[in-house]
Design a protein around this motif. Structure first.
Motif, PDB file in Angstrom:
ATOM      1  N   TYR A  10      64.788  14.733  87.355  1.00 47.65           N
ATOM      2  CA  TYR A  10      63.438  15.291  87.260  1.00 47.65           C
ATOM      3  C   TYR A  10      63.466  16.813  87.219  1.00 47.65           C
ATOM      4  O   TYR A  10      62.455  17.459  87.479  1.00 47.65           O
ATOM      5  CB  TYR A  10      62.583  14.836  88.441  1.00 47.65           C
ATOM      6  N   TYR A  13      60.730  18.895  85.442  1.00 46.50           N
ATOM      7  CA  TYR A  13      59.415  18.872  86.092  1.00 46.50           C
ATOM      8  C   TYR A  13      59.409  19.742  87.343  1.00 46.50           C
ATOM      9  O   TYR A  13      58.531  20.577  87.535  1.00 46.50           O
ATOM     10  CB  TYR A  13      59.036  17.436  86.454  1.00 46.50           C
ATOM     11  N   VAL A  14      60.431  19.505  88.198  1.00 41.60           N
ATOM     12  CA  VAL A  14      60.451  20.223  89.476  1.00 41.60           C
ATOM     13  C   VAL A  14      60.559  21.720  89.236  1.00 41.60           C
ATOM     14  O   VAL A  14      59.763  22.505  89.761  1.00 41.60           O
ATOM     15  CB  VAL A  14      61.619  19.724  90.341  1.00 41.60           C
ATOM     16  N   TRP A  15      61.531  22.117  88.387  1.00 44.03           N
ATOM     17  CA  TRP A  15      61.758  23.565  88.238  1.00 44.03           C
ATOM     18  C   TRP A  15      60.621  24.237  87.505  1.00 44.03           C
ATOM     19  O   TRP A  15      60.290  25.390  87.803  1.00 44.03           O
ATOM     20  CB  TRP A  15      63.095  23.833  87.560  1.00 44.03           C
ATOM     21  N   SER A  16      59.966  23.554  86.554  1.00 41.88           N
ATOM     22  CA  SER A  16      58.827  24.205  85.898  1.00 41.88           C
ATOM     23  C   SER A  16      57.678  24.394  86.883  1.00 41.88           C
ATOM     24  O   SER A  16      56.991  25.413  86.842  1.00 41.88           O
ATOM     25  CB  SER A  16      58.383  23.422  84.670  1.00 41.88           C
ATOM     26  N   SER A  17      57.487  23.426  87.799  1.00 38.41           N
ATOM     27  CA  SER A  17      56.447  23.609  88.822  1.00 38.41           C
ATOM     28  C   SER A  17      56.738  24.841  89.659  1.00 38.41           C
ATOM     29  O   SER A  17      55.858  25.676  89.894  1.00 38.41           O
ATOM     30  CB  SER A  17      56.395  22.408  89.753  1.00 38.41           C
ATOM     31  N   TYR A  18      58.008  24.942  90.111  1.00 40.60           N
ATOM     32  CA  TYR A  18      58.350  26.088  90.958  1.00 40.60           C
ATOM     33  C   TYR A  18      58.254  27.383  90.170  1.00 40.60           C
ATOM     34  O   TYR A  18      57.839  28.415  90.706  1.00 40.60           O
ATOM     35  CB  TYR A  18      59.749  25.904  91.562  1.00 40.60           C
ATOM     36  N   ILE A  20      56.156  28.031  87.721  1.00 44.07           N
ATOM     37  CA  ILE A  20      54.730  28.378  87.630  1.00 44.07           C
ATOM     38  C   ILE A  20      54.261  29.015  88.928  1.00 44.07           C
ATOM     39  O   ILE A  20      53.588  30.048  88.932  1.00 44.07           O
ATOM     40  CB  ILE A  20      53.903  27.118  87.316  1.00 44.07           C
ATOM     41  N   PHE A  21      54.681  28.414  90.044  1.00 43.26           N
ATOM     42  CA  PHE A  21      54.298  28.919  91.365  1.00 43.26           C
ATOM     43  C   PHE A  21      54.750  30.362  91.525  1.00 43.26           C
ATOM     44  O   PHE A  21      53.960  31.255  91.853  1.00 43.26           O
ATOM     45  CB  PHE A  21      54.938  28.007  92.426  1.00 43.26           C
ATOM     46  N   ALA A  24      53.075  32.847  88.958  1.00 45.96           N
ATOM     47  CA  ALA A  24      51.667  33.091  89.278  1.00 45.96           C
ATOM     48  C   ALA A  24      51.552  34.036  90.466  1.00 45.96           C
ATOM     49  O   ALA A  24      50.744  34.970  90.462  1.00 45.96           O
ATOM     50  CB  ALA A  24      50.951  31.774  89.564  1.00 45.96           C
ATOM     51  N   LEU A  25      52.383  33.826  91.482  1.00 46.08           N
ATOM     52  CA  LEU A  25      52.298  34.702  92.648  1.00 46.08           C
ATOM     53  C   LEU A  25      52.787  36.106  92.304  1.00 46.08           C
ATOM     54  O   LEU A  25      52.271  37.088  92.838  1.00 46.08           O
ATOM     55  CB  LEU A  25      53.109  34.129  93.815  1.00 46.08           C
ATOM     56  N   ILE A  27      52.396  37.568  89.399  1.00 48.43           N
ATOM     57  CA  ILE A  27      51.260  38.207  88.719  1.00 48.43           C
ATOM     58  C   ILE A  27      50.220  38.626  89.749  1.00 48.43           C
ATOM     59  O   ILE A  27      49.669  39.727  89.702  1.00 48.43           O
ATOM     60  CB  ILE A  27      50.644  37.245  87.681  1.00 48.43           C
ATOM     61  N   ASP A  28      50.000  37.741  90.728  1.00 45.39           N
ATOM     62  CA  ASP A  28      49.035  38.035  91.782  1.00 45.39           C
ATOM     63  C   ASP A  28      49.466  39.264  92.575  1.00 45.39           C
ATOM     64  O   ASP A  28      48.644  40.043  93.047  1.00 45.39           O
ATOM     65  CB  ASP A  28      48.913  36.815  92.702  1.00 45.39           C
ATOM     66  N   PHE A  29      50.796  39.451  92.706  1.00 49.56           N
ATOM     67  CA  PHE A  29      51.313  40.606  93.433  1.00 49.56           C
ATOM     68  C   PHE A  29      51.141  41.873  92.601  1.00 49.56           C
ATOM     69  O   PHE A  29      50.782  42.927  93.128  1.00 49.56           O
ATOM     70  CB  PHE A  29      52.796  40.373  93.750  1.00 49.56           C
ATOM     71  N   ALA A  31      49.016  42.472  89.933  1.00 53.16           N
ATOM     72  CA  ALA A  31      47.678  42.810  89.437  1.00 53.16           C
ATOM     73  C   ALA A  31      46.994  43.910  90.249  1.00 53.16           C
ATOM     74  O   ALA A  31      46.554  44.908  89.673  1.00 53.16           O
ATOM     75  CB  ALA A  31      46.821  41.557  89.364  1.00 53.16           C
TER      76      ALA A  31
ATOM     77  N   ILE B 116      52.045  18.374  86.112  1.00 51.01           N
ATOM     78  CA  ILE B 116      53.487  18.247  85.882  1.00 51.01           C
ATOM     79  C   ILE B 116      54.049  17.102  86.735  1.00 51.01           C
ATOM     80  O   ILE B 116      54.905  16.335  86.295  1.00 51.01           O
ATOM     81  CB  ILE B 116      54.189  19.575  86.208  1.00 51.01           C
ATOM     82  N   ARG B 226      43.908  43.732  97.085  1.00 53.23           N
ATOM     83  CA  ARG B 226      42.814  43.806  96.118  1.00 53.23           C
ATOM     84  C   ARG B 226      41.611  44.532  96.693  1.00 53.23           C
ATOM     85  O   ARG B 226      40.947  45.311  96.008  1.00 53.23           O
ATOM     86  CB  ARG B 226      42.398  42.402  95.682  1.00 53.23           C
TER      87      ARG B 226
END
Lengths: 58, 253, 227
Positions: A10, A13-18, A20-21, A24-25, A27-29, A31, B116, B226
């Motif tokens: 898997y 699936y597993v690594w793409s989830s991580y 994304i996580f 995303a964080l 980018i959040d850091f 922005a 996913i 923010r």
């Protein structure tokens, strides 16, 4: 190590989830940092113009 | 005035908030990252594979903390929105509006990782499962709040309008969840439990809780970061903001 | 200075709005025309097969009517805001929520009621089973005022904006989700021969709650956006 990366078949699936996580964080850091940079440049420019105007009128 | 209310009043003052969060923020980010890495190590390396889902269940360690955060961020936003509307505290307006994009990010991660996870477990990227659907509506609510905030010119009026929308939304969230659950049972949709094992083993539980803690700490770090920028933007005419940008001494010339 | 009673103020407002609508009666039919055109699009896209259409007829009708109502929301406060009437309402000594409630009632009468009237026609065009029609009409009678009330709160938040169409949809549609689910759920249950009373009762309960709370929320939102 390959076993760990494969995640029992898997891995995708597993690594793409991580991924994304983490992305995303990240980018959040970034922005607010980028926005802060922009605000400070704006504000600094505005203050400089203001001071120049004051010096001219004085 | 007791110390707590005094602290609250001081924290609500823009220059002090700006200064305190500047000192707090790196620590919050660092501890969130540290706790997060320990949790990830526990979840990815130490925890054994699930007997039903094999290693695919490891998505739980990012999916579930983000799902919790998507709700927590909404509650945090609604509480601050309430304070902002009732007592008109500037910091609360800014905190409420700062938490909206973070909540939206966590909701989006929840949806992405959920689908996913759904692919190997349910055989499809998307199923109209009650929880996924209400999470999607939650994302729309977040986007609505952010959109309204960005659409109004005057920043404080925008914050108050969006805060009001957030409060309307918090009433809506349980109703949506209830109605979607009802709708799901009516249509006999796939009712696969997203949390595969009903009783989670402690070797899986502690990484999950650590990651939940990490995302909470991360949330506060991000909210403060923010909020500081918004505060600087909003108060750019004030002395403290000038000295924060140009260094002390620049304020009184 | 003495003011009239609140009841007379509301009555005057209702009379004024009805007269205004009557003077532009052509516009009042637009939502119904819109819903009809949307409904016509579906057989064109899906094919004219009656059984297939009958299965999704109730859902199509509800979504079409919901969208028509949403588009009509935009002019709930628009002209009043442009000519300053809205500010007069906010400044008036009467409770703003009651004045707004009468405004919303007129809006419902002039936009949603025509939609309910054409609903049987549209249902026939989509081959909705006759037995489902009463349930659909009851669901519409309960759901459309609810949509107007919820929509009014969001319109009040966007009242000062020049281009608010897309944003309004973004704010309103998440709030409409439960209403749509219960209204369509009742119709689908009736079509499948299952008990359909429970979702209608939920709609009724929500309507009773919204009748009291939504005008107040609308008033609060309006005070925020008109400074």
């Amino acid at each position: 190590m390959t076993d760990f990366l494969a995640m029992g078949g898997y891995g995708a699936y597993v690594w793409s989830s991580y991924a994304i996580f983490v992305v995303a964080l990240l980018i959040d850091f970034l922005a607010p940092r980028l926005r802060r940079q922009r605000v400070i440049t704006d504000l600094g420019g505005r203050l400089k113009r203001q001071r120049k105007r004051q010096e001219k009128s004085a | 005035m007791n110390t707590l209310t005094l602290w609250f009043h001081q924290f609500g003052s823009p220059p002090i908030f700006h200064r305190v969060t500047a000192r707090l923020s790196p620590w919050l980010y660092a501890s969130a990252t540290l706790i997060g890495f320990i949790g990830l190590y526990g979840g990815l390396v130490l925890a054994p594979a699930d007997y039903q889902q094999s290693d695919a269940y490891r998505i739980i360690f990012v999916h579930v903390p983000c799902a919790w955060m998507s709700l927590f961020a909404y509650f945090f936003m609604a509480i601050n929105a309430f304070i902002a509307l009732v007592w008109r505290i500037k910091i609360s307006e800014i905190l409420a509006m700062a938490s909206a994009p973070i909540g939206a990010v966590f909701t989006a991660i929840t949806l992405a990782t959920g689908s996913i996870w759904g692919k190997p477990m349910w055989g499809t990227w998307w199923t109209w499962d009650a929880r996924l659907t209400s999470e999607l509506v939650l994302l729309f609510l977040y986007v609505g709040v952010i959109g309204l905030y960005n659409a109004i010119e005057d920043r404080r009026q925008a914050a108050r309008a969006a805060a009001f929308l957030a409060l309307v939304g918090i009433v809506n969230v349980p109703i949506v969840h209830f109605s979607v659950t009802w709708w799901n049972t009516l249509h006999q949709g796939s009712t696969v439990r997203l949390l595969g094992p009903s009783r989670i083993d402690s070797s899986m539980l502690w990484p999950l809780l650590l990651l939940a803690l990490a995302t909470h700490v991360w949330f506060f770090a991000s909210v403060f970061a923010r909020a500081r920028v918004s505060l600087l933007e909003l108060e750019s005419g004030k002395d403290w903001a000038r000295s924060a940008v140009l260094g002390p001494g620049a304020a009184h010339d | 200075m003495r003011y009239g009673t609140t009841a007379s103020a509301c009555a005057a407002l209702i009379r004024r709005d009805l007269v205004l609508t009557w003077r532009r009666r052509g516009d009042a039919l637009n939502p119904a025309m819109f819903a009809m055109i949307v409904v016509v699009m579906f057989p064109l896209a899906l094919g004219p097969e009656p059984n297939q259409l009958a299965r999704i007829a109730a859902g199509i009708l509800l979504v079409a009517i919901l969208l028509a109502g949403m588009l009509a929301l935009d002019n709930l406060f628009r002209s009043d805001h442009e000519d300053g009437t809205l500010e007069q309402l906010v400044l008036s000594p009467h409770p703003l929520s009651l004045l707004l409630a009468s405004r919303i009632i007129v809006h419902w009468l002039t936009t949603a009621l025509p939609l309910i009237v054409v609903a049987p026609l549209l249902a026939e065009m989509l081959h909705l089973p006759r037995s489902v029609l009463p349930v659909l009409l009851v669901a519409l009678a309960l759901a459309t005022p609810l949509l107007s009330l919820l929509g009014a709160v969001c319109v009040a938040l966007t009242v000062g904006m020049r281009r608010s169409g897309m944003l309004l949809a973004l704010l309103v549609l998440p709030l409409y989700v439960p209403v749509l689910i219960f209204a369509a759920g009742a119709c689908n249950a009736a079509q499948a021969g299952l008990p359909f009373l429970a979702p209608l009762l939920w709609l009724g309960a929500a309507l009773a709650l919204a009748l009291v709370l939504a005008p107040m929320a609308c008033a609060a939102a309006l005070r925020i956006s008109i400074t």
